[in-house]
Design a protein around this motif. Structure first.
Motif, PDB file in Angstrom:
ATOM      1  N   LEU A  26       0.828  -1.207   0.000  1.00 51.88           N
ATOM      2  CA  LEU A  26       0.000   0.000   0.000  1.00 51.88           C
ATOM      3  C   LEU A  26       0.869   1.266   0.000  1.00 51.88           C
ATOM      4  N   LEU A  27       1.965   1.227   0.744  1.00 55.12           N
ATOM      5  CA  LEU A  27       2.820   2.406   0.862  1.00 55.12           C
ATOM      6  C   LEU A  27       3.466   2.772  -0.468  1.00 55.12           C
ATOM      7  N   VAL A  28       4.006   1.784  -1.160  1.00 55.57           N
ATOM      8  CA  VAL A  28       4.654   2.080  -2.436  1.00 55.57           C
ATOM      9  C   VAL A  28       3.616   2.501  -3.477  1.00 55.57           C
ATOM     10  N   GLY A  29       2.408   1.958  -3.374  1.00 49.98           N
ATOM     11  CA  GLY A  29       1.345   2.327  -4.305  1.00 49.98           C
ATOM     12  C   GLY A  29       0.928   3.786  -4.164  1.00 49.98           C
ATOM     13  N   VAL A  30       0.784   4.229  -2.925  1.00 48.06           N
ATOM     14  CA  VAL A  30       0.397   5.626  -2.672  1.00 48.06           C
ATOM     15  C   VAL A  30       1.481   6.581  -3.174  1.00 48.06           C
ATOM     16  N   ALA A  31       2.761   6.249  -2.870  1.00 45.15           N
ATOM     17  CA  ALA A  31       3.867   7.116  -3.299  1.00 45.15           C
ATOM     18  C   ALA A  31       3.935   7.224  -4.819  1.00 45.15           C
ATOM     19  N   THR A  32       3.759   6.107  -5.501  1.00 44.05           N
ATOM     20  CA  THR A  32       3.847   6.105  -6.962  1.00 44.05           C
ATOM     21  C   THR A  32       2.685   6.874  -7.584  1.00 44.05           C
ATOM     22  N   PHE A  33       1.483   6.692  -7.051  1.00 44.13           N
ATOM     23  CA  PHE A  33       0.318   7.417  -7.570  1.00 44.13           C
ATOM     24  C   PHE A  33       0.523   8.923  -7.437  1.00 44.13           C
ATOM     25  N   LEU A  34       1.047   9.351  -6.290  1.00 45.47           N
ATOM     26  CA  LEU A  34       1.269  10.781  -6.066  1.00 45.47           C
ATOM     27  C   LEU A  34       2.349  11.336  -6.980  1.00 45.47           C
ATOM     28  N   MET A  35       3.317  10.518  -7.383  1.00 51.20           N
ATOM     29  CA  MET A  35       4.322  10.977  -8.348  1.00 51.20           C
ATOM     30  C   MET A  35       3.662  11.418  -9.651  1.00 51.20           C
ATOM     31  N   GLY A  36       2.611  10.712 -10.021  1.00 51.17           N
ATOM     32  CA  GLY A  36       1.889  11.051 -11.240  1.00 51.17           C
ATOM     33  C   GLY A  36       1.119  12.355 -11.134  1.00 51.17           C
ATOM     34  N   CYS A  37       1.000  12.885  -9.912  1.00 57.37           N
ATOM     35  CA  CYS A  37       0.260  14.134  -9.692  1.00 57.37           C
ATOM     36  C   CYS A  37       1.170  15.351  -9.533  1.00 57.37           C
ATOM     37  N   LEU A  38       2.496  15.141  -9.539  1.00 57.85           N
ATOM     38  CA  LEU A  38       3.426  16.232  -9.234  1.00 57.85           C
ATOM     39  C   LEU A  38       3.432  17.323 -10.307  1.00 57.85           C
TER      40      LEU A  38
ATOM     41  N   ARG B 277      10.122   9.593  -3.706  1.00 57.84           N
ATOM     42  CA  ARG B 277      11.070   8.534  -4.064  1.00 57.84           C
ATOM     43  C   ARG B 277      11.604   7.845  -2.811  1.00 57.84           C
ATOM     44  N   PHE B 278      11.855   8.619  -1.757  1.00 60.23           N
ATOM     45  CA  PHE B 278      12.331   8.040  -0.505  1.00 60.23           C
ATOM     46  C   PHE B 278      11.280   7.098   0.083  1.00 60.23           C
ATOM     47  N   ILE B 279      10.024   7.546   0.085  1.00 59.98           N
ATOM     48  CA  ILE B 279       8.942   6.705   0.615  1.00 59.98           C
ATOM     49  C   ILE B 279       8.816   5.431  -0.209  1.00 59.98           C
ATOM     50  N   GLN B 280       8.911   5.561  -1.516  1.00 63.86           N
ATOM     51  CA  GLN B 280       8.821   4.414  -2.405  1.00 63.86           C
ATOM     52  C   GLN B 280       9.953   3.422  -2.117  1.00 63.86           C
ATOM     53  N   GLY B 281      11.173   3.941  -1.990  1.00 65.60           N
ATOM     54  CA  GLY B 281      12.309   3.075  -1.700  1.00 65.60           C
ATOM     55  C   GLY B 281      12.201   2.413  -0.344  1.00 65.60           C
ATOM     56  N   PHE B 282      11.706   3.143   0.648  1.00 64.92           N
ATOM     57  CA  PHE B 282      11.500   2.595   1.994  1.00 64.92           C
ATOM     58  C   PHE B 282      10.566   1.381   1.941  1.00 64.92           C
ATOM     59  N   ALA B 283       9.481   1.518   1.196  1.00 62.53           N
ATOM     60  CA  ALA B 283       8.517   0.418   1.094  1.00 62.53           C
ATOM     61  C   ALA B 283       9.096  -0.776   0.354  1.00 62.53           C
ATOM     62  N   VAL B 284       9.807  -0.524  -0.748  1.00 65.00           N
ATOM     63  CA  VAL B 284      10.404  -1.617  -1.521  1.00 65.00           C
ATOM     64  C   VAL B 284      11.488  -2.316  -0.698  1.00 65.00           C
ATOM     65  N   GLY B 285      12.156  -1.551   0.182  1.00 69.41           N
ATOM     66  CA  GLY B 285      13.166  -2.150   1.045  1.00 69.41           C
ATOM     67  C   GLY B 285      12.605  -3.222   1.950  1.00 69.41           C
ATOM     68  N   GLY B 286      11.366  -3.079   2.336  1.00 65.83           N
ATOM     69  CA  GLY B 286      10.735  -4.098   3.170  1.00 65.83           C
ATOM     70  C   GLY B 286      10.080  -5.206   2.384  1.00 65.83           C
ATOM     71  N   GLU B 287       9.872  -4.976   1.104  1.00 59.93           N
ATOM     72  CA  GLU B 287       9.147  -5.937   0.267  1.00 59.93           C
ATOM     73  C   GLU B 287       9.937  -7.201  -0.013  1.00 59.93           C
ATOM     74  N   TRP B 288      11.185  -7.053  -0.465  1.00 60.81           N
ATOM     75  CA  TRP B 288      11.913  -8.200  -1.005  1.00 60.81           C
ATOM     76  C   TRP B 288      12.083  -9.313   0.025  1.00 60.81           C
ATOM     77  N   GLY B 289      12.596  -8.960   1.211  1.00 60.75           N
ATOM     78  CA  GLY B 289      12.847  -9.989   2.216  1.00 60.75           C
ATOM     79  C   GLY B 289      11.597 -10.757   2.580  1.00 60.75           C
ATOM     80  N   GLY B 290      10.511 -10.035   2.790  1.00 62.67           N
ATOM     81  CA  GLY B 290       9.265 -10.701   3.156  1.00 62.67           C
ATOM     82  C   GLY B 290       8.730 -11.591   2.058  1.00 62.67           C
ATOM     83  N   ALA B 291       8.793 -11.124   0.812  1.00 62.83           N
ATOM     84  CA  ALA B 291       8.246 -11.881  -0.315  1.00 62.83           C
ATOM     85  C   ALA B 291       8.994 -13.193  -0.533  1.00 62.83           C
ATOM     86  N   VAL B 292      10.324 -13.127  -0.540  1.00 62.60           N
ATOM     87  CA  VAL B 292      11.085 -14.356  -0.812  1.00 62.60           C
ATOM     88  C   VAL B 292      11.042 -15.309   0.373  1.00 62.60           C
TER      89      VAL B 292
END
Length: 446
Positions: free
Chosen positions: A92-104, A122-137
């Protein structure tokens, strides 16, 4: 005899992949846009082309700086509360950050606030992706049979090229149907807004899975012994070899990936003169092949071992730049496509075995923290800087040879890490937990 597939494993794989596809669609959409859009609309028009791209890549690097922060935070709470809950939140966090990028607004509309807001999102997006990989794999690795962990845990890795393909297709449709002016004005925003749709689909799929039994057991044991130490600190204290070996394994692979899929876009545009539509078609073929080859290499890691497969990738990776950039200089569609595709095929020999290797380095109670640290911290000095360093080398020397040497050195670092890595093919994750529990008991008696 081949082990039976555990009940629900395919659903777990689908849930992990769904989120990975979504998050990397968004993360790499940014990488592509940094070269073809952001350098033109978020920075001053007086900046030269290569310097504007350099600045765009600098904002790109911010996401990598944020990733280890996300890895530490998500790793700690993921080890404490479970993989599933943290994965849903990161999505959800990375989705919100990316959607807002489209509004800048653009630089022309609000000046330096534009790149400032872009960096924040971009920082918020990276923060969320940082937590994604470990949990997913780990969600997949902890559900997988011991002798098939390489294959099954490689599927979330295949979600990365799948997300790339999705982003590339969207950009191809938009650039193919809109004029350059319309695409730069509003068309690129559509690609970012579409993230809302894929986020909702990915979130729904992730509600249908549960944490692995081995994690539930480890969580109960931690509660029984009242383990209160922060898992990130403890994993560095108790398993430093695992963390630093994981960083070395990641180093060359991470640099190679961003040279192939991000810097290549810059090189093809500025040095070869390829148009955006052609570049996207080169990448689409490469991502498709990458998606298909990752699970195959994961299977090879189960059959022949983690180390031999990874060694192949590190050795071949060191050679890629020396033949790939001359191939791109040919200007021939098939030759350029082959150069990019070969880069991702070689990359797969390092990328596919990663989840299994890293999961097999740490006990369950601190596995999320261990793999997230090893994977994400490396991104600061590897993937985040790779496009920046490559662009600067190209600007200074007007040649791709220094870039090829840079990649070769990075792959040598990974080669050394592989040689120091223990072969863990087929290991029972519960044996790691038992050994860890014994060490904790001995330390308590001392």
């Amino acid at each position: 005899m081949r082990a039976p597939i555990p009940t629900g494993l395919k659903r777990v794989v689908a849930a992990s992949m769904a989120g990975t596809v979504v998050e990397w669609y968004e993360f790499f959409l940014y990488g592509t846009a940094a070269t073809i859009v952001f350098n033109k609309i978020f920075f001053s028009e007086t900046t030269s082309e290569l310097n504007a791209i350099f600045l765009a890549f600098a904002t790109y690097a911010v996401g990598f700086v944020a990733r280890p922060v996300g890895g530490v935070v998500f790793g700690h709470y993921g080890d404490k509360f479970g993989r599933k809950k943290l994965l849903q939140f990161s999505l959800l966090l990375v989705g919100v950050a990316t959607f807002l990028m489209g509004c800048l607004p653009t630089f022309g509309q609000i000046g330096y606030w534009a790149p400032g807001l872009l960096v924040t999102l971009r920082f918020i997006q990276g923060f969320a992706v940082g937590g994604e990989w470990g949990g997913a794999v780990l969600l997949v690795a902890e559900h997988s049979p011991n002798r098939q962990r390489g294959f099954w845990a490689s599927w979330p890795q295949a979600g990365v090229p799948a997300g790339n393909m999705l982003a590339t297709i969207v950009l191809l449709v938009l650039t193919g149907t809109l004029s350059d002016a319309a695409f730069l004005s509003w068309g690129w925003r559509v690609a970012f807004w579409l993230s809302a749709v894929v986020v909702l689909i990915g979130y729904y799929i992730r509600t249908k899975v549960t944490d692995a039994p081995i994690f539930v057991e480890a969580q109960q044991e931690a509660e029984r012994i009242k383990a209160t130490s922060m898992s990130v600190v403890e994993v560095l204290k108790r398993y430093p070899r695992g963390v630093f070996t994981a960083m070395g394994l990641r180093f060359g692979e991470n640099i190679m990936y961003y040279l192939v899929v991000t810097f290549s876009i810059t090189y093809l545009k500025t040095q070869v003169g390829a148009d955006t539509n052609s570049i996207l078609r080169y990448l689409l073929v490469a991502h498709l092949v990458h998606f298909a080859i990752v699970p195959v290499v994961g299977h090879l890691a189960d059959r022949f071992g983690r180390r031999p497969v990874y060694l192949i990738g590190a050795i071949l990776g060191a050679t890629w730049g020396f033949f790939a950039f001359p191939m791109m200089n040919s200007g021939n569609y098939l030759v350029i496509t082959a150069a990019v595709t070969l880069g991702l095929v070689i990359h797969a020999f390092m990328y596919a075995p990663q989840p299994a290797i890293m999961a097999e380095m740490f006990p369950t109670r601190m596995r999320y923290s261990g793999v997230s640290l090893g994977y994400q911290v490396t991104s600061i000095v590897a993937g985040s800087l790779a496009p920046l360093i490559a662009v600067k080398l190209l600007d200074i020397y007007d040649s791709a040879v220094p870039v090829a040497i840079y990649l070769a050195i990075a792959c040598v670092v990974t080669l050394v890490a592989v040689l120091y890595t223990r072969e863990t093919n087929g290991i029972d994750l519960r044996s790691l937990d038992a050994a860890d529990a014994e060490d904790v008991a001995i330390a308590a008696r001392a």
